[in-house]
Write a protein that holds these residues in place. Sequence first.
Motif, mmCIF file in Angstrom:
data_model
loop_
_atom_site.group_PDB
_atom_site.id
_atom_site.type_symbol
_atom_site.label_atom_id
_atom_site.label_comp_id
_atom_site.label_asym_id
_atom_site.label_seq_id
_atom_site.Cartn_x
_atom_site.Cartn_y
_atom_site.Cartn_z
ATOM 1 N N GLU A 111 -3.364 26.359 -5.310
ATOM 2 C CA GLU A 111 -3.824 25.801 -6.583
ATOM 3 C C GLU A 111 -2.743 24.907 -7.186
ATOM 4 O OE1 GLU A 111 -6.495 25.234 -9.822
ATOM 5 O OE2 GLU A 111 -6.750 25.965 -7.766
ATOM 6 N N MET A 112 -1.499 25.339 -7.094
ATOM 7 C CA MET A 112 -0.396 24.508 -7.566
ATOM 8 C C MET A 112 -0.350 23.185 -6.801
ATOM 9 S SD MET A 112 2.517 27.490 -7.757
ATOM 10 C CE MET A 112 3.836 26.291 -7.862
ATOM 11 N N ALA A 113 -0.494 23.272 -5.475
ATOM 12 C CA ALA A 113 -0.436 22.060 -4.662
ATOM 13 C C ALA A 113 -1.582 21.109 -5.001
ATOM 14 C CB ALA A 113 -0.478 22.429 -3.177
ATOM 15 N N ALA A 114 -2.796 21.657 -5.184
ATOM 16 C CA ALA A 114 -3.952 20.809 -5.498
ATOM 17 C C ALA A 114 -3.786 20.140 -6.854
ATOM 18 C CB ALA A 114 -5.229 21.654 -5.463
ATOM 19 N N LEU A 115 -3.337 20.902 -7.850
ATOM 20 C CA LEU A 115 -3.170 20.334 -9.187
ATOM 21 C C LEU A 115 -2.054 19.307 -9.220
ATOM 22 C CD1 LEU A 115 -3.677 23.506 -11.402
ATOM 23 C CD2 LEU A 115 -5.240 21.585 -11.093
ATOM 24 N N ASN A 116 -1.036 19.473 -8.387
ATOM 25 C CA ASN A 116 0.016 18.465 -8.297
ATOM 26 C C ASN A 116 -0.565 17.137 -7.798
ATOM 27 O OD1 ASN A 116 3.155 17.909 -8.076
ATOM 28 N ND2 ASN A 116 2.223 17.137 -6.192
ATOM 29 N N GLU A 117 -1.435 17.206 -6.776
ATOM 30 C CA GLU A 117 -2.046 15.986 -6.261
ATOM 31 C C GLU A 117 -2.993 15.361 -7.283
ATOM 32 O OE1 GLU A 117 -1.207 14.599 -3.281
ATOM 33 O OE2 GLU A 117 0.301 16.182 -3.338
ATOM 34 N N GLU A 118 -3.738 16.200 -8.003
ATOM 35 C CA GLU A 118 -4.649 15.674 -9.016
ATOM 36 C C GLU A 118 -3.870 15.051 -10.167
ATOM 37 O OE1 GLU A 118 -7.173 18.913 -10.034
ATOM 38 O OE2 GLU A 118 -8.210 18.925 -8.102
ATOM 39 N N SER A 119 -2.715 15.628 -10.502
ATOM 40 C CA SER A 119 -1.859 15.040 -11.534
ATOM 41 C C SER A 119 -1.327 13.675 -11.090
ATOM 42 C CB SER A 119 -0.689 15.989 -11.842
ATOM 43 O OG SER A 119 0.178 15.436 -12.807
ATOM 44 N N ALA A 120 -0.914 13.583 -9.815
ATOM 45 C CA ALA A 120 -0.428 12.307 -9.290
ATOM 46 C C ALA A 120 -1.548 11.268 -9.266
ATOM 47 C CB ALA A 120 0.138 12.510 -7.883
ATOM 48 N N ALA A 121 -2.768 11.700 -8.955
ATOM 49 C CA ALA A 121 -3.900 10.773 -8.953
ATOM 50 C C ALA A 121 -4.166 10.239 -10.361
ATOM 51 C CB ALA A 121 -5.140 11.465 -8.404
ATOM 52 N N ALA A 122 -4.013 11.111 -11.372
ATOM 53 C CA ALA A 122 -4.217 10.665 -12.748
ATOM 54 C C ALA A 122 -3.167 9.630 -13.153
ATOM 55 C CB ALA A 122 -4.164 11.874 -13.689
ATOM 56 N N ILE A 123 -1.940 9.813 -12.675
ATOM 57 C CA ILE A 123 -0.890 8.820 -12.961
ATOM 58 C C ILE A 123 -1.213 7.494 -12.264
ATOM 59 C CG2 ILE A 123 1.547 8.270 -12.591
ATOM 60 C CD1 ILE A 123 2.132 11.268 -12.872
ATOM 61 N N ALA A 124 -1.621 7.578 -10.999
ATOM 62 C CA ALA A 124 -1.928 6.362 -10.243
ATOM 63 C C ALA A 124 -3.113 5.611 -10.831
ATOM 64 C CB ALA A 124 -2.206 6.724 -8.781
ATOM 65 N N ALA A 125 -4.037 6.350 -11.491
ATOM 66 C CA ALA A 125 -5.211 5.704 -12.077
ATOM 67 C C ALA A 125 -4.845 4.771 -13.218
ATOM 68 C CB ALA A 125 -6.195 6.768 -12.564
ATOM 69 N N GLN A 126 -3.638 4.906 -13.766
ATOM 70 C CA GLN A 126 -3.210 4.034 -14.858
ATOM 71 C C GLN A 126 -2.682 2.689 -14.356
ATOM 72 O OE1 GLN A 126 -0.480 7.041 -16.743
ATOM 73 N NE2 GLN A 126 -1.719 6.617 -18.559
ATOM 74 N N ALA B 276 0.809 -1.219 0.000
ATOM 75 C CA ALA B 276 0.000 0.000 0.000
ATOM 76 C C ALA B 276 0.836 1.259 0.000
ATOM 77 C CB ALA B 276 -0.947 0.007 1.207
ATOM 78 N N GLY B 277 2.112 1.169 0.329
ATOM 79 C CA GLY B 277 2.956 2.363 0.347
ATOM 80 C C GLY B 277 3.591 2.664 -0.992
ATOM 81 N N CYS B 278 3.222 1.950 -2.063
ATOM 82 C CA CYS B 278 3.865 2.139 -3.369
ATOM 83 C C CYS B 278 3.190 3.280 -4.122
ATOM 84 C CB CYS B 278 3.783 0.851 -4.183
ATOM 85 S SG CYS B 278 4.589 -0.553 -3.368
ATOM 86 N N ALA B 279 3.133 4.464 -3.535
ATOM 87 C CA ALA B 279 2.486 5.608 -4.181
ATOM 88 C C ALA B 279 3.333 6.088 -5.344
ATOM 89 C CB ALA B 279 2.278 6.729 -3.176
ATOM 90 N N VAL B 280 2.651 6.573 -6.386
ATOM 91 C CA VAL B 280 3.335 7.072 -7.569
ATOM 92 C C VAL B 280 2.952 8.530 -7.773
ATOM 93 C CG1 VAL B 280 3.401 4.801 -8.658
ATOM 94 C CG2 VAL B 280 1.452 6.314 -9.074
ATOM 95 N N GLY B 281 3.624 9.194 -8.686
ATOM 96 C CA GLY B 281 3.321 10.588 -8.984
ATOM 97 C C GLY B 281 4.294 11.539 -8.327
ATOM 98 N N PRO B 282 4.358 12.784 -8.808
ATOM 99 C CA PRO B 282 5.327 13.754 -8.294
ATOM 100 C C PRO B 282 4.957 14.253 -6.902
ATOM 101 C CG PRO B 282 3.846 14.802 -9.865
ATOM 102 C CD PRO B 282 3.519 13.339 -9.888
ATOM 103 N N ASP B 283 5.959 14.449 -6.067
ATOM 104 C CA ASP B 283 5.756 15.068 -4.763
ATOM 105 C C ASP B 283 5.792 16.582 -4.926
ATOM 106 O OD1 ASP B 283 5.570 12.655 -3.394
ATOM 107 O OD2 ASP B 283 7.753 12.508 -3.198
#
Length: 491
Positions: free
Chosen positions: A314-329, A16-23
């Motif tokens: 807004e930058m922080a929120a979009l960074n998380e949404e971008s990481a979520a889009a990567i994880a969705a793949q 469960a700790g294998c998170a992906v996407g930019p920090d």
Amino acid sequence: MNFKKLAPLAVALMLAGCAVGPDYVAPTSNLDTEYLFQGVDGTEVGEANQHLVNAWWKQFNDPILNQLVVDAQNQAIPLKVAAQRIRMAESYQSAIESFKVPTVSVGAGFGNLQLSENDPLLGGAITALNPLTGEDLGLVEDNNSAFFAGATIGWEVDLFGRIDRQANAASIRKEQMEIMREGLTTLITSDVIHNYLQMRGAQARHAIALKTVEDQAKTLELVKLTVKSGYGSALDEARARAALAATKAVIPQLNIAENVHKQRLAILLGETPKQSQHRFATSMPLPSFTGVIPTGLPSDLLNRRPDIRIAEREMAALNEESAAAIAAQYPKVFLTGAPGVLAKDFDDLFNGDSIAWAGSIGVSWNVFDGGRGDAIVEMQQSRFDASVLSYQQSVITAFGEVETLLNGYGQSQQYVTLVSEAATATSFAVNKAKSLYKAGLTDHLSILDAQRQQNIVQDQVIAAKLQTANMTIALHKALGGNWDVVTKTAD
């Protein structure tokens, strides 16, 4: 308990700790160490008294204004709407975070199943007879009923951090709503202060006009006596009448201006004009700002200005949404379970032999979607890149506003000083012209001209004070800070 059956769950939890996407990394800006117009008259760099920074309008020393600010912040309808938006954001955050934990639903009921004897699959089993005795074998009953009670448990194991990223984005969106409400509080408070001062300015100009009318009326009577005695001319009398009429014509315009600002204040207070009319029943002098404005350092703007803080969030929120889009793949792992009890008779429902359960683990992975997932990731990245530029623009705009207003604030104070000196000089000129006219050493035109200059300059004094007050409001707003009033009553 069969621990081997829990192995898949244990493996899932370890992964469960294998998170992906930019920090997310907070932006850095190359800022000047001081403002270009730092140190102008009426400002200082430090912030020694934080209370005066946050409730700076109290330095106008006007209890009515203080109470208006308190009431507006508690009554303004836009602020109540903003509070509801914060609640909506909190609810949305809670809804997203709920996907992190298993979903459990419970149920109970009674079921009945009637099978057809003509069923091509089970019909023969229902009607099967013992070939020796001819009796019904009872292999399958045609009518079945049972009581049941149990639970259904479902959980998506967030292996790659998609849900966690979405929850982080929702939390940041809530922060944005809170900052927006803070910024709206600043806008409404500044609007209250502006309209209040403009209303008092209109009242002050109205008082000057009434005093000028009184003086010009006395001058007209003096001219009439002079004309009657043969030392004056009809032209002098006509000029005196014209000056008096022109000054009287200004009074209705000032009444309109005063009423406009009163109605605007009522709107800001969330009141009807009738409800708020008692607040302004008495005319009061135009208050003057008696303190200094602590500008702080340029770097302070990043944490004080709502627009910059919203842009950063807004930058922080979009960074998380971008990481979520990567994880969705990546693959999605689901665990489901359905423990319960099942019995034909209700009395047997809770016996140990009635326990039944089912469990499963599944994986879902879109191995081909025509490039949709990659397109969504690219779109989110573009949104993030645009937000970085917007943040940079917000910082540049903020610094430009502060520099402009610092210069304007210093210049406006010089303007007040100069026109105040001019007002003193014109008052002396009017008195001197009247004395000379009474002595027959000058004509009435000198009095009219002196009074005209006095009226213009006195009006300029009020306008200069209002300009300085507006600069004071605008500079405090440009410097940012939290303007929320903690107490419910004015000091």
